[in-house]
Design a protein around this motif. Structure first.
Motif, PDB file in Angstrom:
ATOM      1  N   ALA A   1      -0.224   2.293  10.195  1.00 23.07           N
ATOM      2  CA  ALA A   1      -0.138   0.934   9.449  1.00 23.07           C
ATOM      3  C   ALA A   1       0.922   0.150  10.262  1.00 23.07           C
ATOM      4  O   ALA A   1       0.656  -1.132  10.293  1.00 23.07           O
ATOM      5  CB  ALA A   1       0.483   1.224   7.879  1.00 23.07           C
ATOM      6  N   LEU A   2       1.864   0.850  10.854  1.00 23.08           N
ATOM      7  CA  LEU A   2       3.189  -0.114  11.601  1.00 23.08           C
ATOM      8  C   LEU A   2       2.420  -0.541  12.608  1.00 23.08           C
ATOM      9  O   LEU A   2       2.572  -1.796  13.179  1.00 23.08           O
ATOM     10  CB  LEU A   2       4.266   0.713  11.869  1.00 23.08           C
TER      11      LEU A   2
ATOM     12  N   ILE B   1       0.706  -1.262   0.008  1.00 30.35           N
ATOM     13  CA  ILE B   1      -0.078   0.094   0.070  1.00 30.35           C
ATOM     14  C   ILE B   1       0.846   1.159   0.094  1.00 30.35           C
ATOM     15  O   ILE B   1       1.959   1.157   0.374  1.00 30.35           O
ATOM     16  CB  ILE B   1      -1.041   0.172   1.359  1.00 30.35           C
ATOM     17  N   ILE B   2       0.441   2.401  -0.534  1.00 31.58           N
ATOM     18  CA  ILE B   2       0.986   3.643  -0.383  1.00 31.58           C
ATOM     19  C   ILE B   2       0.336   4.494   0.559  1.00 31.58           C
ATOM     20  O   ILE B   2      -0.916   4.714   0.665  1.00 31.58           O
ATOM     21  CB  ILE B   2       0.866   4.345  -1.856  1.00 31.58           C
ATOM     22  N   VAL B   3       1.030   5.075   1.656  1.00 27.94           N
ATOM     23  CA  VAL B   3       0.401   5.824   2.581  1.00 27.94           C
ATOM     24  C   VAL B   3       0.879   7.282   2.418  1.00 27.94           C
ATOM     25  O   VAL B   3       1.737   7.699   1.579  1.00 27.94           O
ATOM     26  CB  VAL B   3       0.899   5.443   4.173  1.00 27.94           C
TER      27      VAL B   3
ATOM     28  N   LEU C   1       1.778   6.236   8.148  1.00 27.25           N
ATOM     29  CA  LEU C   1       2.746   5.038   8.201  1.00 27.25           C
ATOM     30  C   LEU C   1       2.764   4.523   9.460  1.00 27.25           C
ATOM     31  O   LEU C   1       2.719   3.157   9.745  1.00 27.25           O
ATOM     32  CB  LEU C   1       4.003   5.748   7.858  1.00 27.25           C
ATOM     33  N   VAL C   2       2.705   5.445  10.471  1.00 30.74           N
ATOM     34  CA  VAL C   2       2.741   4.897  11.944  1.00 30.74           C
ATOM     35  C   VAL C   2       1.500   4.066  12.274  1.00 30.74           C
ATOM     36  O   VAL C   2       1.668   3.041  13.052  1.00 30.74           O
ATOM     37  CB  VAL C   2       2.959   6.214  12.836  1.00 30.74           C
TER      38      VAL C   2
ATOM     39  N   ASP D   1       1.159   9.835   4.572  1.00 28.63           N
ATOM     40  CA  ASP D   1       2.015  10.754   5.571  1.00 28.63           C
ATOM     41  C   ASP D   1       2.579  10.003   6.612  1.00 28.63           C
ATOM     42  O   ASP D   1       2.143   8.821   6.706  1.00 28.63           O
ATOM     43  CB  ASP D   1       1.361  11.870   5.839  1.00 28.63           C
ATOM     44  N   VAL D   2       3.270  10.577   7.291  1.00 32.47           N
ATOM     45  CA  VAL D   2       3.910   9.746   8.647  1.00 32.47           C
ATOM     46  C   VAL D   2       2.688   9.266   9.614  1.00 32.47           C
ATOM     47  O   VAL D   2       3.018   8.310   9.859  1.00 32.47           O
ATOM     48  CB  VAL D   2       4.714  10.642   9.041  1.00 32.47           C
TER      49      VAL D   2
ATOM     50  N   VAL E   1       5.487  -1.218  15.689  1.00 31.52           N
ATOM     51  CA  VAL E   1       5.924  -0.315  16.811  1.00 31.52           C
ATOM     52  C   VAL E   1       5.274  -0.350  17.771  1.00 31.52           C
ATOM     53  O   VAL E   1       4.174  -0.661  17.851  1.00 31.52           O
ATOM     54  CB  VAL E   1       6.027   1.091  16.058  1.00 31.52           C
TER      55      VAL E   1
END
Lengths: 314, 249
Positions: free
Chosen positions: B242-243, B231-233, B239-240, B235-236, B249
């Protein structure tokens, strides 16, 4: 029945995790008894760790002063003697195994399977060629000892919980004096080891300088991750050689691989294909790294890294 | 020292995107650009530098392969090798057979040093150097990043997983060149012209007494399994998230 001899890799005190992964490969061979061989000046501590690996039938130790350092020319004749009666001789496909096992195979007069990545049958293994772009299934003759190095990234480390007996053996093998250990300069750090770390933060040429590459080190530290680098970043002097990931560097399989400013040359991708989750951050939306990334972010790494640090600190 | 022998393998060029044949019998090599294995170029460059420092008299490039491997040996001659030997065969030799062929040449030429690349970028086997050293019963120094010749011995810095290891070996010995041993020189046009006049001996594989019969049977060649689409996210924060969802994380 297969009788497999796994050559332990260690630093004199600690068994390398790559050996535990090699044992996992051996466990996939049907109906196998697994012996781990520890050659060292004082093998006791390493042997005790090897004995705990699940699936290990026996640990044999060869204690000798000349085994204090892993020199292939010194170890190979001993491994050849140890190999008598075994159907397989395996070691991890690390700098240690790649140095030692071909020498052993040649002394035994048998071919070697390098980088075994899957067990198909007792004598049939898969291995990568052309930087992982062509996977070859190879069948070795069953009437000869099979020598193979094992690609660590393809196998999980064997768990503990075992209690195999440890047996000391004496080996009569003439050991050459033509090769002498001088020193090793290990880049000592408190960071996790790149080859076995669960998380790796990696940087490429886009970091632009050695100073900027500190951003990668800092984020890695905050995340408890190891640091990796692309060949371009190492070539440019941003990161030391031993951090290079790829065909000619380390092949790794972390749970999480975070690639910053790495375009994703095929030679780099071969080093990370087995990572569970690949995250790519790159300004260039067309970068090939996005073809293999599980999560992609098209953005400037110099903005993303500080933001990510902040978000993770919460 | 008098002589350095360098192994030169003809391989599919570094920049070619290799394709697997649909019938699983191998990879497509017809009409594909072929080059000197990049690690063998580094090996040759090192041999030339040793010679240019006045520490060796002659550099001999050796290849085992088809008649067309003469092209790669001409490149080696243009880089500066004094002469070349092709052991001709249309069979694809396993590293053990290649090491046996090199041993036959070694026994004829009696070099003080053999340098080859740490691996060939086609089979990625990384076996030839240690195998030759074993058959020759001589020291090996694989993954060299620095070589210093000191009379009858050499001090070598090796790239190992932990960092750099230094060992000392008596000569003759077999070395394998790692990526950062040096940066090979570019070949200039006048050198290519000069190389045409340098000696290039061709001998048949049978003359070495080595069998090309493979010890391992290739059952199937297949492309690697593709990774599932990601997938393309934007922004940060995404991203966080998704992680976190993946428990990473």
């Amino acid at each position: 029945m297969s009788k497999i001899l796994v050559i332990a890799e260690h630093d004199g005190q600690k068994l390398n995790q790559a050996t535990a992964r090699c044992v996992s490969c051996a466990r996939q061979v049907p109906d196998a008894a697994i012996t781990v061989a520890v050659l060292a000046a004082d093998p006791a501590a390493v042997a005790a760790q090897a004995a705990q690996l699940a699936g290990v039938t026996e640990v044999v130790t060869v204690a000798a002063a000349h085994n204090a350092h892993a020199l292939a020319a010194v170890l190979a004749p001993q491994v050849v003697k140890l190999a008598a009666g075994y159907t397989h001789v395996l070691a991890a496909s690390t700098a240690f195994g790649k140095d030692l096992l071909p020498r052993v195979a040649a002394l035994l007069g048998v071919p070697q399977i390098s980088d075994a990545m899957a067990v198909v049958g007792a004598y049939t293994f898969k291995r990568p060629t052309y930087a992982g772009n062509a996977i070859v299934t190879l069948e070795a003759p069953a009437d000869k000892v099979l020598v193979a190095t094992v690609r660590s990234a393809s196998f999980e480390a064997a768990p503990g919980g075992g209690s195999a007996p440890v047996r000391a053996v004496a080996i009569e093998a003439s050991v050459p004096a033509h090769t002498r250990f001088v020193s090793v300069s290990a880049a000592t750090s408190d960071r996790p080891d790149l080859a076995s770390a669960a998380k790796v933060v990696s940087g490429g040429r886009a970091l632009g300088s050695k100073e900027n590459f500190e951003l990668v080190f800092r984020l890695a530290e905050k995340m408890g991750a190891a640091v990796g680098a692309s060949r371009a970043a190492v070539d440019a002097g941003y990161a030391p050689n031993e951090l290079q990931v790829g065909q000619t560097g380390k092949i790794i399989a972390p749970e999480l691989y975070l690639a910053f400013g790495i375009s994703g040359a095929i030679q780099h991708l071969t080093g990370i294909k087995d990572a569970k989750t690949i995250v790519a951050v790159n300004k260039d939306a067309e970068a090939p790294i996005f073809e293999v990334a599980d999560i992609g972010l098209v953005a400037d790494l110099f903005q993303v890294i500080p933001e990510l640090e902040k978000a993770l600190a919460k | 020292m008098r002589k350095i022998l360098v192994g030169v393998k003809r391989v599919v060029d570094y920049n070619v995107r290799v394709r697997v044949k649909p019938d699983g019998s191998g990879v497509v090599t017809d009409g594909v650009k072929m080059s000197v294995n990049p690690f063998d170029e580094i090996a040759l460059e090192e041999a030339l530098r040793i010679k240019e420092r006045g520490e060796a008299g002659e550099v001999i490039a050796v290849s085992v392969g088809p008649d067309d491997a003469q092209q790669q040996l001409r490149t080696a001659l243009a880089m500066g090798a004094d002469r070349a030997i092709l052991v001709k065969t249309n069979e694809v030799l396993e590293p053990l057979a290649a090491a046996r062929v090199l041993l036959a040449i070694v026994q004829k030429e009696n070099p003080d040093l053999v340098i080859v690349g740490k691996q060939a970028i086609d089979d990625d086997a990384a076996q030839t150097a240690p195998m030759l050293a074993a058959l020759w019963d001589r020291p090996q120094a694989t993954f060299c990043s620095k070589i210093e010749i000191k009379g009858g011995s050499a001090t070598v810095v090796r790239e190992v997983d932990a960092g750099l290891e230094t060992i000392e070996v008596d000569l003759p010995a077999v070395f394998s060149a790692d990526l950062r041993l040096n940066e090979p020189r570019y070949v200039k046009l006048p050198d290519i012209m000069k190389a045409k006049k340098k000696p290039l001996d061709v001998l048949e594989l049978a003359a070495t007494g080595v069998s090309a019969a493979p010890g391992l049977k290739p059952v199937l060649t297949e492309p690697p399994k593709p990774r599932s689409k990601g997938i393309i996210v934007k922004d940060v924060a995404e991203l966080v998230d998704a992680l976190k969802k993946k428990g990473l994380v």
